[in-house]
Design an enzyme around this catalytic site. Sequence first.
Site, mmCIF file in Angstrom:
data_model
loop_
_atom_site.group_PDB
_atom_site.id
_atom_site.type_symbol
_atom_site.label_atom_id
_atom_site.label_comp_id
_atom_site.label_asym_id
_atom_site.label_seq_id
_atom_site.Cartn_x
_atom_site.Cartn_y
_atom_site.Cartn_z
ATOM 1 C CE1 TYR A 44 9.848 1.303 -0.116
ATOM 2 C CE2 TYR A 44 8.907 -0.724 0.711
ATOM 3 C CZ TYR A 44 9.340 0.688 0.808
ATOM 4 O OH TYR A 44 8.755 1.418 1.982
ATOM 5 C CG ASP A 59 8.515 -1.648 10.227
ATOM 6 O OD1 ASP A 59 9.873 -1.212 10.344
ATOM 7 O OD2 ASP A 59 7.622 -1.079 9.694
ATOM 8 C CG ASP A 86 11.319 1.810 4.862
ATOM 9 O OD1 ASP A 86 11.662 2.783 5.428
ATOM 10 O OD2 ASP A 86 10.282 1.001 5.185
ATOM 11 C CG ASP A 88 13.150 2.215 9.095
ATOM 12 O OD1 ASP A 88 12.036 2.109 8.529
ATOM 13 O OD2 ASP A 88 13.649 1.496 9.854
ATOM 14 C CG HIS A 113 10.363 5.798 2.010
ATOM 15 N ND1 HIS A 113 9.975 5.580 3.386
ATOM 16 C CD2 HIS A 113 10.010 4.845 1.258
ATOM 17 C CE1 HIS A 113 9.781 4.464 3.412
ATOM 18 N NE2 HIS A 113 9.760 3.589 2.303
ATOM 19 C CD GLU A 115 9.680 5.950 9.166
ATOM 20 O OE1 GLU A 115 9.482 5.647 7.990
ATOM 21 O OE2 GLU A 115 9.322 5.639 10.160
ATOM 22 C CB CYS A 123 4.151 -0.651 11.161
ATOM 23 S SG CYS A 123 2.890 -0.763 9.869
ATOM 24 N NE ARG A 158 6.224 6.360 6.416
ATOM 25 C CZ ARG A 158 6.231 4.989 6.958
ATOM 26 N NH1 ARG A 158 6.789 3.946 6.124
ATOM 27 N NH2 ARG A 158 5.815 4.501 7.996
ATOM 28 C CD GLU A 188 2.743 4.511 5.801
ATOM 29 O OE1 GLU A 188 2.003 4.353 4.722
ATOM 30 O OE2 GLU A 188 3.356 3.746 6.270
ATOM 31 C CG ASN A 210 2.547 1.878 2.120
ATOM 32 O OD1 ASN A 210 2.622 0.790 1.207
ATOM 33 N ND2 ASN A 210 2.693 2.085 3.283
HETATM 34 C C1 LIG Z 1 5.982 0.659 3.791
HETATM 35 C C2 LIG Z 1 6.822 0.163 5.095
HETATM 36 O O1 LIG Z 1 7.172 1.340 5.841
HETATM 37 C C3 LIG Z 1 7.647 -1.082 4.998
HETATM 38 O O2 LIG Z 1 8.531 -0.921 5.863
HETATM 39 O O3 LIG Z 1 7.413 -1.805 4.001
HETATM 40 C C4 LIG Z 1 5.234 -0.529 6.218
HETATM 41 C C5 LIG Z 1 4.579 -1.240 5.414
HETATM 42 C C6 LIG Z 1 3.687 -2.102 6.347
HETATM 43 O O4 LIG Z 1 3.993 -2.444 7.594
HETATM 44 O O5 LIG Z 1 2.691 -2.926 5.832
HETATM 45 C C7 LIG Z 1 4.613 0.760 6.500
HETATM 46 O O6 LIG Z 1 3.736 1.292 5.979
HETATM 47 O O7 LIG Z 1 5.062 1.419 7.842
HETATM 48 MG MG LIG Z 2 8.872 0.873 6.678
#
Ligand SMILES: C[C@](O)(C(=O)O)[C@H](CC(=O)O)C(=O)O
Ligand SMILES: [Mg+2]
Length: 292
Positions: A44, A59, A86, A88, A113, A115, A123, A158, A188, A210
Site C-alpha cells: 500500500y 495529510d 491512496d 485521496d 481508493h 474517498e 486524515c 472509501r 473508514e 483500515n
Molecule cells: C489510510 C490513510 O488514508 C493514509 O493516508 O494512509 C490514513 C491513515 C492514518 O492517517 O492513520 C487515514 O486513515 O486517513
Molecule cells: Mg489517506
Amino acid sequence: MTSVTSAGAKLRQAIAQEQPLQIVGTINAYTAMMAERVGHKALYLSGAGVANASFGLPDLGMTSLNDVCEDIRRITGATDVPLLVDADTGWGGAFNISRTVKEMTRAGAAGFHIEDQVAQKRCGHRPNKEIVTQGEMVDRVKAAVDARTDDQFLIMARTDALQQEGLEAAIARAQACVEAGADAIFAEAVHTLEQYQAFTNALNVPVLANITEFGATPLFNKDELAGVGVEMVLYPLSAFRAMNKAALNVYENILAKGDQKDVVESMQTRAELYDFLNYHSFEEKLDSLFKK
Ligand SMILES: C[C@](O)(C(=O)O)[C@H](CC(=O)O)C(=O)O
Ligand SMILES: [Mg+2]
C-alpha cells in the site's frame, strides 16, 4: 488457473486467495522490497505517507497526482507485489479523476481508493471531516470506472461518512458506490466488529478494514476481522511509525553521546541491507561483464 498479467489482476487474485488479505504500507521502494521478501501479498502507498515522508507535510490534501505517481513508480519498479494506492479525493472533477486512474495504472498501481471527503480533506481518523453528497461521490466512482484502461485495475470507494452521518447512511453510500461500479469498499474509521459486520452483510464486494494505529479503530486481529466478513486488512503506516521512532532514537543518541555504539544493535546490518538489495548479484554482473 487463469494467467495473471496486470498488477490489478494480481491484486484481485490475492484478495480471492488470502482470507483476509493483509495489505501493508510501504513508504518507499526499499521497505516494499523487505515486505515482499518476508512474504506479503499486497502493498500500500499511503497518502499520509507520501505527504509526511516524501514532503514533510500533513495529510491535508496538499500533495498532487504527480507527487504520488513518482512514489508509485519507485515502488512498482522495485517489487512485483501488487500495490494499492491512496488517491485521496481523486484531485478534482471527472476529468481529473480520469487522469488519476490512467496515470496510476501507467505507473504500475494495481488499484486505488477514492474517498468522499471534500477536497480540503483530513486524515480519516480526525474529527470535523466534511464529506461531499452521495451523488457527488457516486459521480467520482462513475468517472473512475469509465476511465479504466485495464479492466482489472481495482477501484475501491472509501466512505468517511460514518463520523458525520452514522452507520446506515455510510452503508447506503457504499451500496450506491457499488452500483456505480466500485469493485471494493473501504469502510473508514469504523469503531466495532459489529459495524464491519453490518457493512459486509449489506455489500456483495470485498470490504477493507483500515487498522491504523492511534486512530478511531481498535487494533483488531485479522482473524476477528475475517470472522465478520472483512476481506482486506490495511496497515497503512505501521512500519513508517516504527521507523520514525527508531530514527529519532538514533539521532538523539548520536547527539547526546558522541557516537552510535549504543544504537548499533537496533540497526539493520550492511550484510542484511545488501541481501535485500541483491547487492552481490550486481557486483558479480560487473565482474563478469568487465573481466580484468
Ligand atoms: C489510510 C490513510 O488514508 C493514509 O493516508 O494512509 C490514513 C491513515 C492514518 O492517517 O492513520 C487515514 O486513515 O486517513
Ligand atoms: Mg489517506
